[in-house]
Design an enzyme around this catalytic site. Structure first.
Site, mmCIF file in Angstrom:
data_model
loop_
_atom_site.group_PDB
_atom_site.id
_atom_site.type_symbol
_atom_site.label_atom_id
_atom_site.label_comp_id
_atom_site.label_asym_id
_atom_site.label_seq_id
_atom_site.Cartn_x
_atom_site.Cartn_y
_atom_site.Cartn_z
ATOM 1 N N ASP A 14 27.354 33.263 94.998
ATOM 2 C CA ASP A 14 28.757 33.243 94.594
ATOM 3 C C ASP A 14 29.419 34.587 94.835
ATOM 4 O O ASP A 14 29.059 35.594 94.228
ATOM 5 C CB ASP A 14 28.798 32.896 93.097
ATOM 6 C CG ASP A 14 30.191 32.714 92.578
ATOM 7 O OD1 ASP A 14 30.343 32.523 91.348
ATOM 8 O OD2 ASP A 14 31.147 32.761 93.381
ATOM 9 N N ASP A 37 35.719 28.944 87.414
ATOM 10 C CA ASP A 37 35.402 30.336 87.044
ATOM 11 C C ASP A 37 36.052 30.717 85.725
ATOM 12 O O ASP A 37 37.222 31.086 85.680
ATOM 13 C CB ASP A 37 35.893 31.277 88.155
ATOM 14 C CG ASP A 37 34.895 31.367 89.296
ATOM 15 O OD1 ASP A 37 35.311 31.311 90.457
ATOM 16 O OD2 ASP A 37 33.682 31.500 89.012
HETATM 17 C C1 DX5 Z 1 33.945 35.878 90.924
HETATM 18 C C2 DX5 Z 1 33.717 34.368 90.858
HETATM 19 C C3 DX5 Z 1 33.558 33.754 92.220
HETATM 20 C C4 DX5 Z 1 34.746 34.021 93.109
HETATM 21 C C5 DX5 Z 1 34.423 33.539 94.501
HETATM 22 O O1 DX5 Z 1 33.743 36.430 89.654
HETATM 23 O O2 DX5 Z 1 32.556 34.087 90.139
HETATM 24 O O3 DX5 Z 1 33.350 32.344 92.087
HETATM 25 O O4 DX5 Z 1 35.884 33.362 92.618
HETATM 26 O O5 DX5 Z 1 35.515 33.841 95.256
HETATM 27 P P1 DX5 Z 1 35.410 34.287 96.783
HETATM 28 O O6 DX5 Z 1 34.743 33.123 97.475
HETATM 29 O O7 DX5 Z 1 36.857 34.466 97.117
HETATM 30 O O8 DX5 Z 1 34.611 35.519 96.845
HETATM 31 ZN ZN ZN Z 2 31.980 31.930 90.122
#
Ligand code: DX5
Ligand code: ZN
Length: 219
Positions: A179, A34
């Site tokens: 996501d 990310d």
């Molecule tokens: C948020 C990111 C995601 C996030 C997912 O901007 O793009 O990939 O890290 O994290 P969880 O699974 O904790 O929602």
């Molecule tokens: Zn992400």
């Protein structure tokens, strides 16, 4: 078959190496990187994600799934293609013109990666249709981009199924990645709506046994 892409955004500092190796052993299908520039989204993870990407490339053969949450997409592609990621995804909202989108698609292809375009929750799914013939994956954000640990926005389920129907109706071969807020409760709903790559960060990293949670998210 559904694939799991583990977001390493919230990996505990100091424990990275052990966590990455454990995730590989637990059969995550991708590492989800990310990348945040502090402009497109508030958080800035740029340098940390460069280090993580380089490090994972050195210790693991698992594919990298790079999610660019950045304004300067071109630089992001140049920087992160150094580690030959399997997928590089950029945000449609970071592109000012259609020419910009096409340029980024072509640059990612030149670098030898698969192309993903991500859309934020408020972006209508129709805005992605014109680019689908040229890309490999559409990333539907099921939370507002910018941080982990948020709750899935249930309106996004409809968006997933609308895209899935469009892809099938037009005989396209496109992965649908989701996501944000993906866990054992929300995974069945996004899968039945048509998602085939699930990104999960918190749900996996807070589990006592990564393999158990990854298997359960898959099945
Ligand atoms: C948020 C990111 C995601 C996030 C997912 O901007 O793009 O990939 O890290 O994290 P969880 O699974 O904790 O929602
Ligand atoms: Zn992400």
């Amino acid at each position: 078959m559904v694939e799991i892409s583990t977001s390493i955004l919230s990996v505990e500092t100091g424990n990275e190496a052990e966590t990455f190796l454990l995730l590989e052993k637990s059969k995550t299908d991708y590492f989800h990187i990310d990348v945040m520039d502090g402009k497109f989204v508030k958080q800035d993870t740029y340098q940390k994600m460069i280090q993580y990407s380089n490090y994972i490339k050195r210790i693991s053969n698992l594919p990298l799934d790079v999610h660019l949450m950045v304004e300067d997409v071109e630089t992001g592609i140049e920087v992160f293609s150094a580690d030959e990621p399997n997928i590089i995804t950029f945000h449609l909202e970071a592109c000012k013109t259609k020419e910009d989108v096409i340029k980024n698609i072509n640059l990612i292809k030149e670098k030898g990666s698969r192309v993903g375009i991500a859309i934020k929750p408020e972006t209508p799914i129709e805005e992605i249709y014109q680019y689908l013939p040229y890309i490999h994956m559409c990333l539907i954000m099921t939370v507002e981009p910018g941080k982990g640990g948020q709750t899935l926005i249930t309106d996004m389920i409809k968006k997933i199924s609308t895209l899935k129907n469009y892809i099938e109706k037009n005989n396209l071969e496109i992965d649908i990645e989701v996501d944000g807020g993906i866990n054992l409760k929300t995974a069945p709903r996004v899968k039945s709506a048509g998602a085939n790559i699930l990104v999960a960060g918190t749900a996996i990293l807070m589990a006592s046994d990564y393999k158990v949670i990854i298997d359960e998210l898959k099945n």
